[in-house]
Design a protein around this motif. Sequence first.
Motif, PDB file in Angstrom:
ATOM      1  N   LEU A  69      11.364  13.843  -8.259  1.00  0.00           N
ATOM      2  CA  LEU A  69      11.026  13.617  -6.861  1.00  0.00           C
ATOM      3  C   LEU A  69      11.718  12.349  -6.379  1.00  0.00           C
ATOM      4  O   LEU A  69      11.487  11.270  -6.901  1.00  0.00           O
ATOM      5  N   ASP A  70      12.583  12.491  -5.367  1.00  0.00           N
ATOM      6  CA  ASP A  70      13.376  11.368  -4.875  1.00  0.00           C
ATOM      7  C   ASP A  70      12.989  10.928  -3.463  1.00  0.00           C
ATOM      8  O   ASP A  70      13.751  10.243  -2.798  1.00  0.00           O
ATOM      9  N   ASP A  71      11.809  11.332  -3.011  1.00  0.00           N
ATOM     10  CA  ASP A  71      11.263  10.920  -1.715  1.00  0.00           C
ATOM     11  C   ASP A  71      12.092  11.400  -0.527  1.00  0.00           C
ATOM     12  O   ASP A  71      12.128  10.754   0.518  1.00  0.00           O
ATOM     13  N   THR A  72      12.737  12.537  -0.676  1.00  0.00           N
ATOM     14  CA  THR A  72      13.527  13.118   0.410  1.00  0.00           C
ATOM     15  C   THR A  72      12.909  14.442   0.853  1.00  0.00           C
ATOM     16  O   THR A  72      12.178  15.084   0.088  1.00  0.00           O
ATOM     17  N   PRO A  73      13.226  14.872   2.078  1.00  0.00           N
ATOM     18  CA  PRO A  73      12.740  16.178   2.525  1.00  0.00           C
ATOM     19  C   PRO A  73      13.185  17.324   1.613  1.00  0.00           C
ATOM     20  O   PRO A  73      12.436  18.277   1.408  1.00  0.00           O
ATOM     21  N   ALA A  74      14.369  17.216   1.033  1.00  0.00           N
ATOM     22  CA  ALA A  74      14.853  18.275   0.131  1.00  0.00           C
ATOM     23  C   ALA A  74      13.938  18.418  -1.086  1.00  0.00           C
ATOM     24  O   ALA A  74      13.760  19.526  -1.610  1.00  0.00           O
ATOM     25  N   ASP A 121      -3.039  14.562   8.459  1.00  0.00           N
ATOM     26  CA  ASP A 121      -3.899  14.427   7.288  1.00  0.00           C
ATOM     27  C   ASP A 121      -3.140  15.034   6.109  1.00  0.00           C
ATOM     28  O   ASP A 121      -3.298  16.212   5.771  1.00  0.00           O
ATOM     29  N   VAL A 122      -2.297  14.215   5.513  1.00  0.00           N
ATOM     30  CA  VAL A 122      -1.408  14.694   4.458  1.00  0.00           C
ATOM     31  C   VAL A 122      -2.171  15.100   3.198  1.00  0.00           C
ATOM     32  O   VAL A 122      -1.751  16.027   2.498  1.00  0.00           O
ATOM     33  N   VAL A 123      -3.277  14.442   2.908  1.00  0.00           N
ATOM     34  CA  VAL A 123      -4.053  14.803   1.717  1.00  0.00           C
ATOM     35  C   VAL A 123      -4.625  16.210   1.878  1.00  0.00           C
ATOM     36  O   VAL A 123      -4.565  17.023   0.960  1.00  0.00           O
ATOM     37  N   GLU A 124      -5.146  16.502   3.043  1.00  0.00           N
ATOM     38  CA  GLU A 124      -5.651  17.862   3.290  1.00  0.00           C
ATOM     39  C   GLU A 124      -4.524  18.884   3.166  1.00  0.00           C
ATOM     40  O   GLU A 124      -4.694  19.941   2.553  1.00  0.00           O
ATOM     41  N   ALA A 125      -3.360  18.563   3.721  1.00  0.00           N
ATOM     42  CA  ALA A 125      -2.216  19.475   3.618  1.00  0.00           C
ATOM     43  C   ALA A 125      -1.809  19.668   2.163  1.00  0.00           C
ATOM     44  O   ALA A 125      -1.491  20.787   1.744  1.00  0.00           O
ATOM     45  N   GLY A 126      -1.833  18.595   1.375  1.00  0.00           N
ATOM     46  CA  GLY A 126      -1.482  18.690  -0.037  1.00  0.00           C
ATOM     47  C   GLY A 126      -2.469  19.534  -0.822  1.00  0.00           C
ATOM     48  O   GLY A 126      -2.077  20.329  -1.685  1.00  0.00           O
ATOM     49  N   LEU A 127      -3.744  19.382  -0.523  1.00  0.00           N
ATOM     50  CA  LEU A 127      -4.765  20.190  -1.195  1.00  0.00           C
ATOM     51  C   LEU A 127      -4.620  21.661  -0.831  1.00  0.00           C
ATOM     52  O   LEU A 127      -4.700  22.537  -1.702  1.00  0.00           O
ATOM     53  N   ASP A 128      -4.399  21.944   0.458  1.00  0.00           N
ATOM     54  CA  ASP A 128      -4.192  23.335   0.886  1.00  0.00           C
ATOM     55  C   ASP A 128      -2.989  23.940   0.165  1.00  0.00           C
ATOM     56  O   ASP A 128      -3.034  25.073  -0.313  1.00  0.00           O
ATOM     57  N   TRP A 129      -1.920  23.157   0.088  1.00  0.00           N
ATOM     58  CA  TRP A 129      -0.706  23.626  -0.582  1.00  0.00           C
ATOM     59  C   TRP A 129      -0.974  23.912  -2.062  1.00  0.00           C
ATOM     60  O   TRP A 129      -0.565  24.949  -2.583  1.00  0.00           O
ATOM     61  N   ALA A 130      -1.652  23.004  -2.728  1.00  0.00           N
ATOM     62  CA  ALA A 130      -1.902  23.173  -4.159  1.00  0.00           C
ATOM     63  C   ALA A 130      -2.804  24.373  -4.439  1.00  0.00           C
ATOM     64  O   ALA A 130      -2.599  25.095  -5.414  1.00  0.00           O
ATOM     65  N   ILE A 131      -3.790  24.584  -3.572  1.00  0.00           N
ATOM     66  CA  ILE A 131      -4.768  25.648  -3.811  1.00  0.00           C
ATOM     67  C   ILE A 131      -4.245  27.017  -3.383  1.00  0.00           C
ATOM     68  O   ILE A 131      -4.390  28.001  -4.106  1.00  0.00           O
ATOM     69  N   VAL A 143       0.845  -1.199   0.000  1.00  0.00           N
ATOM     70  CA  VAL A 143       0.000   0.000   0.000  1.00  0.00           C
ATOM     71  C   VAL A 143       0.877   1.245   0.000  1.00  0.00           C
ATOM     72  O   VAL A 143       0.609   2.208  -0.726  1.00  0.00           O
ATOM     73  N   ALA A 144       1.952   1.227   0.785  1.00  0.00           N
ATOM     74  CA  ALA A 144       2.869   2.376   0.806  1.00  0.00           C
ATOM     75  C   ALA A 144       3.446   2.618  -0.582  1.00  0.00           C
ATOM     76  O   ALA A 144       3.588   3.767  -1.015  1.00  0.00           O
ATOM     77  N   GLU A 145       3.757   1.548  -1.289  1.00  0.00           N
ATOM     78  CA  GLU A 145       4.277   1.661  -2.652  1.00  0.00           C
ATOM     79  C   GLU A 145       3.239   2.299  -3.569  1.00  0.00           C
ATOM     80  O   GLU A 145       3.558   3.170  -4.380  1.00  0.00           O
ATOM     81  N   LEU A 146       1.995   1.885  -3.439  1.00  0.00           N
ATOM     82  CA  LEU A 146       0.931   2.468  -4.268  1.00  0.00           C
ATOM     83  C   LEU A 146       0.684   3.930  -3.937  1.00  0.00           C
ATOM     84  O   LEU A 146       0.525   4.762  -4.839  1.00  0.00           O
ATOM     85  N   LEU A 147       0.669   4.250  -2.655  1.00  0.00           N
ATOM     86  CA  LEU A 147       0.447   5.636  -2.255  1.00  0.00           C
ATOM     87  C   LEU A 147       1.594   6.529  -2.713  1.00  0.00           C
ATOM     88  O   LEU A 147       1.412   7.719  -2.930  1.00  0.00           O
ATOM     89  N   ALA A 148       2.781   5.949  -2.878  1.00  0.00           N
ATOM     90  CA  ALA A 148       3.962   6.709  -3.297  1.00  0.00           C
ATOM     91  C   ALA A 148       3.984   6.988  -4.795  1.00  0.00           C
ATOM     92  O   ALA A 148       4.814   7.771  -5.254  1.00  0.00           O
ATOM     93  N   LEU A 162      -0.160  12.874  -0.841  1.00  0.00           N
ATOM     94  CA  LEU A 162       0.350  11.504  -0.777  1.00  0.00           C
ATOM     95  C   LEU A 162       1.872  11.494  -0.864  1.00  0.00           C
ATOM     96  O   LEU A 162       2.538  10.685  -0.210  1.00  0.00           O
ATOM     97  N   TYR A 163       2.429  12.419  -1.637  1.00  0.00           N
ATOM     98  CA  TYR A 163       3.892  12.507  -1.716  1.00  0.00           C
ATOM     99  C   TYR A 163       4.474  12.969  -0.378  1.00  0.00           C
ATOM    100  O   TYR A 163       5.467  12.415   0.102  1.00  0.00           O
ATOM    101  N   LEU A 164       3.844  13.968   0.230  1.00  0.00           N
ATOM    102  CA  LEU A 164       4.268  14.408   1.559  1.00  0.00           C
ATOM    103  C   LEU A 164       4.249  13.229   2.529  1.00  0.00           C
ATOM    104  O   LEU A 164       5.195  13.006   3.289  1.00  0.00           O
ATOM    105  N   GLY A 165       3.175  12.454   2.491  1.00  0.00           N
ATOM    106  CA  GLY A 165       3.076  11.283   3.354  1.00  0.00           C
ATOM    107  C   GLY A 165       4.164  10.272   3.074  1.00  0.00           C
ATOM    108  O   GLY A 165       4.743   9.682   3.989  1.00  0.00           O
ATOM    109  N   THR A 166       4.471  10.081   1.807  1.00  0.00           N
ATOM    110  CA  THR A 166       5.535   9.151   1.423  1.00  0.00           C
ATOM    111  C   THR A 166       6.876   9.596   1.992  1.00  0.00           C
ATOM    112  O   THR A 166       7.636   8.789   2.535  1.00  0.00           O
ATOM    113  N   VAL A 167       7.158  10.892   1.890  1.00  0.00           N
ATOM    114  CA  VAL A 167       8.424  11.406   2.430  1.00  0.00           C
ATOM    115  C   VAL A 167       8.460  11.223   3.946  1.00  0.00           C
ATOM    116  O   VAL A 167       9.483  10.815   4.504  1.00  0.00           O
TER     117      VAL A 167
END
Length: 146
Positions: A53-58, A120-130, A32-37, A86-91
């Motif tokens: 995107l290399d899955d790092t904080p940088a 809630d990484v999805v909410e954070a991602g949506l806020d960031w995108a918008i 599941v982690a692989e799919l979410l990534a 989902l990428y934030l969550g992956t990192v």
Amino acid sequence: MNIPFLDNWRKRHDGTRGAGLAAAVEVDPEGVAELLAECELLRVRVGQRGLELDDTPASLTALDQLPPRWRDDPEELPWLGNDAGLYLGTVLVRNVPGAAWHIWPSGQPVVRLPSGREIDVVEAGLDWAITGSPELSQVYAESAEG
């Protein structure tokens, strides 16, 4: 929440449906982690701008620095925001010891930190995108602290 790539996971696992994503995390957390990534839309769009995107904080910092051209497409915006979350969550899962994916009863994927706090990484991602705020790197830093 519609997660199209979950169907791919089901196909690889004999089409079993079980109780959905929450059951899948219990049975195969790495799968599941692989799919979410995958975050395919995000990876394609930022790749078009020369960012890998290399899955790092940088890489979160690099994402934060991109001009928000995705806001020009209102149909793509929520999908890109979902992928950003989902990428934030992956990192987080790959870089914060003890962090893991968890699924709320609603089906929403979140990252559970060792402290028990859930992001809630999805909410954070949506806020960031918008709106551009909070920055993904900021959410990561605050989550990784404690």
